[in-house]
Design an enzyme around this catalytic site. Structure first.
Site, PDB file in Angstrom:
ATOM      1  N   GLY A  21       0.836  -1.193   0.000  1.00 48.98           N
ATOM      2  CA  GLY A  21       0.000   0.000   0.000  1.00 48.98           C
ATOM      3  C   GLY A  21       0.865   1.234   0.000  1.00 48.98           C
ATOM      4  N   GLY A  22       0.227   2.378   0.292  1.00 55.80           N
ATOM      5  CA  GLY A  22       0.974   3.628   0.251  1.00 55.80           C
ATOM      6  C   GLY A  22       2.032   3.734   1.321  1.00 55.80           C
ATOM      7  N   MET A  23       1.825   3.079   2.458  1.00 56.47           N
ATOM      8  CA  MET A  23       2.767   3.222   3.560  1.00 56.47           C
ATOM      9  C   MET A  23       3.835   2.143   3.594  1.00 56.47           C
ATOM     10  SD  MET A  23       0.373   4.431   6.747  1.00 56.47           S
ATOM     11  CE  MET A  23       1.800   4.471   7.841  1.00 56.47           C
ATOM     12  N   VAL A  26       3.503  -5.610   2.991  1.00 57.94           N
ATOM     13  CA  VAL A  26       3.250  -6.685   3.954  1.00 57.94           C
ATOM     14  C   VAL A  26       3.878  -7.968   3.412  1.00 57.94           C
ATOM     15  CG1 VAL A  26       1.510  -8.049   5.154  1.00 57.94           C
ATOM     16  CG2 VAL A  26       1.111  -5.607   4.733  1.00 57.94           C
ATOM     17  N   LYS A  41       4.702  -6.173   8.405  1.00 56.21           N
ATOM     18  CA  LYS A  41       4.537  -4.947   7.622  1.00 56.21           C
ATOM     19  C   LYS A  41       5.765  -4.061   7.778  1.00 56.21           C
ATOM     20  CE  LYS A  41       1.402  -1.057   6.849  1.00 56.21           C
ATOM     21  NZ  LYS A  41       0.080  -0.473   7.197  1.00 56.21           N
ATOM     22  N   ASP A 139      -9.784   4.363   8.444  1.00 54.58           N
ATOM     23  CA  ASP A 139      -9.519   3.963   7.054  1.00 54.58           C
ATOM     24  C   ASP A 139     -10.242   2.662   6.721  1.00 54.58           C
ATOM     25  OD1 ASP A 139      -8.464   4.380   4.522  1.00 54.58           O
ATOM     26  OD2 ASP A 139      -6.626   3.260   4.942  1.00 54.58           O
TER      27      ASP A 139
END
Length: 521
Positions: A21-23, A26, A41, A139
């Protein structure tokens, strides 16, 4: 990948990436101490960020771990550990080998309302657990819902979660989260609360049944604007979930149901239980104005059948601005959800959650008397009792009765453009929806501009019912109409029908709500 097989924190062996994802990414990893598979993660490196921004990002990740670790529940992913890897925090979590709801919905795919309700039950259970621990997720979206083996539903990725009392980690003007699932108050820069997560749940359910997010536009800016100000587009596949989704997506956080009420509504829909009511004025007592965005339309199905003539088209005269007052009941919440649920949640809001709606409406006398006490008459309305039909209901003070047939009565507003009609069919047919389908065929033949918005089975006063909503064009303008029919086969069917200029629908729609809520047979 170059990192495959690398050991993190002297314990976790990276196997393969399973999501990104954006951050961060995983990874599936092996815990070599406990000999078990875990999800790890790791944050992405962001060379374009300043040192302070990197520090903020890392603190968000640590906060994710702390937040998720506080929530112990089968529907929340388990956090095992937080470790450092090359200066970057990594979260070690339970490994759930499963697709996300987002994966299932790719390409516009949808789920039946009952299956969406089942998944929603897992989500709301996780949300309730999080909120009880003082944690807001912030979120909630299809991509953060894992669909595990045995029907397990798991809410994951508390990466932007916020703990009650903690300081925010966003800069002024910065919005963190997925725009399609971000509540209106967050778009406006206001502080989110538990109801913000419920809005995101509603948006997730909307996509599950309709195949797209509720306010998706071409750009993020246009989407944000639509979420903040645009009315919700009519749903076509939500069925019995529509009332719940509609009220969850209310612009005003105070008009949304609680997590507990949402759970009851989902349970009723999933189990196929019966419903009775849905009102958008959640927790507002008996005051407040109706701005159209929390509009509660009858929706959801079951049956009732009566034949009746093609819906009347109001004469063309000049437009006017109507009243905007709408009775808001406390029960709007109690019933709104207990009622939302089921095969077809119609909403008959009662003042205290149980106003004797279940009495049989059939009468043998030529001048029957009402068997149920009407709800309190809203301000600006008067109660009328029609001996011919054996019913009572409120109408706006300045609306006047028109001459009509023996089995119907109509009241119109001062302009003659909007009207409410109460009709009766005796004996009723097999189910109201069959009656509506017959009328629709006639309507299509007479009005080429007719367009169906929805036609659904539901229940009303514990009887089979149907709700039908559509638009059509008159000589000078477009009109919109809604019709609720209910009754018992072989007994009586009553119909409550409102038509008004489409451009003023938000003004006139509350009249239907008030007539329906105060209707007694």
């Amino acid at each position: 990948m170059a990192d495959e097989g690398r050991l993190v924190a002297g314990r976790y062996r990276l196997v393969e990436p399973v999501g990104s994802g954006g951050m961060g990414t995983v990874w599936l990893a092996e815990d070599e101490v406990l000999a078990r598979r875990v999800a790890l993660k790791r944050l992405h490196t962001h060379p374009h960020l300043s040192d302070s921004e990197v520090a903020t990002l890392y603190e968000r990740t640590r906060r994710e771990a702390r937040s998720a670790a506080r929530v112990v529940h089968p529907n929340v992913v388990v956090v095992h550990d937080v470790v450092e890897d090359d200066g970057r925090p990594c979260i070690v979590m339970e490994y759930v080998p499963a697709p996300t709801l987002g994966d299932v919905l790719k390409g516009g795919h949808t789920l039946p309302p009952e299956e969406a309700a089942r998944i929603g039950l897992g989500m709301i259970a996780a949300v309730r657990a999080a909120h009880a621990a003082g944690v807001l997720h912030r979120d909630i979206k299809p991509g953060n819902v894992l669909l595990g083996a045995g029907g397990r539903v798991v809410l994951t990725d508390f990466g932007i979660a916020q703990t009650a009392g903690a300081s925010t980690l966003t800069q002024t003007g910065e919005m963190v989260g997925s725009i399609d699932f971000m509540a209106p108050e967050r778009i406006r820069g206001q502080k989110p609360g538990p109801s913000s997560d419920l809005w995101s749940l509603g948006a997730t359910l909307y996509q599950a049944v309709e195949g797209r997010p509720p306010y998706r536009r071409d750009t993020a800016m246009e989407t944000a604007y639509a979420i903040a100000v645009d009315p919700l587009a009519p749903m076509r596949q939500a069925g019995p979930l529509e009332p719940l989704i509609e009220i969850l997506l209310s612009k005003n956080p105070e008009d949304r149901p609680t997590a507990e009420q949402t759970e009851r509504a989902l349970q009723a829909t999933w189990s196929g239980g019966s419903t009775t009511t849905l009102s958008a004025g959640v927790a507002h007592g008996t005051h407040g104005t109706h701005d159209g965005t929390q509009d509660t339309a009858p929706t959801a199905p079951t049956q009732t059948s009566p034949p009746r003539p093609t819906p009347p088209v109001p004469p063309e005269k000049g437009p006017r601005g109507g009243r905007k007052r709408k009775r808001r009941s406390l029960l709007a919440v109690a019933v709104a959800l207990a009622a939302v649920a089921a095969a077809g949640a119609l909403f008959v809001s009662s003042q205290d959650g149980g106003d004797g709606d279940a009495a049989d409406s059939r009468r043998t006398s030529s001048a029957p008397t009402p068997s149920t006490a009407p709800s309190p008459v809203p301000d600006g309305y008067r109660l009328v009792r029609d001996k011919q039909l054996g019913v009572s209901f409120p109408v706006p003070d300045d609306w006047t009765r028109n001459k009509g047939a023996a089995d119907a009565v109509t009241y119109t507003d001062p302009t003659g453009l909007a009207g409410i009609t109460i009709g009766m069919v005796d004996p009723a047919g097999s189910h109201p929806i069959e009656h509506f389908k017959d009328i629709e065929a006639n309507t299509k033949a007479n009005y080429p501009t007719y367009r169906r918005l929805r036609m659904q089975k539901t229940t009303f006063k514990d009887k089979p019912a149907a709700v039908w909503e559509f638009t059509f064009h008159g000589r000078a303008r477009a009109f919109r109409a809604i019709d609720l029919g209910y009754g018992t086969p072989g007994g009586r069917e009553y119909d409550i029908y409102l038509s008004a200029p489409d451009a003023e629908w938000d003004t006139f729609r509350p009249v239907f709500d008030n007539v329906r809520d105060g209707f007694a047979d």
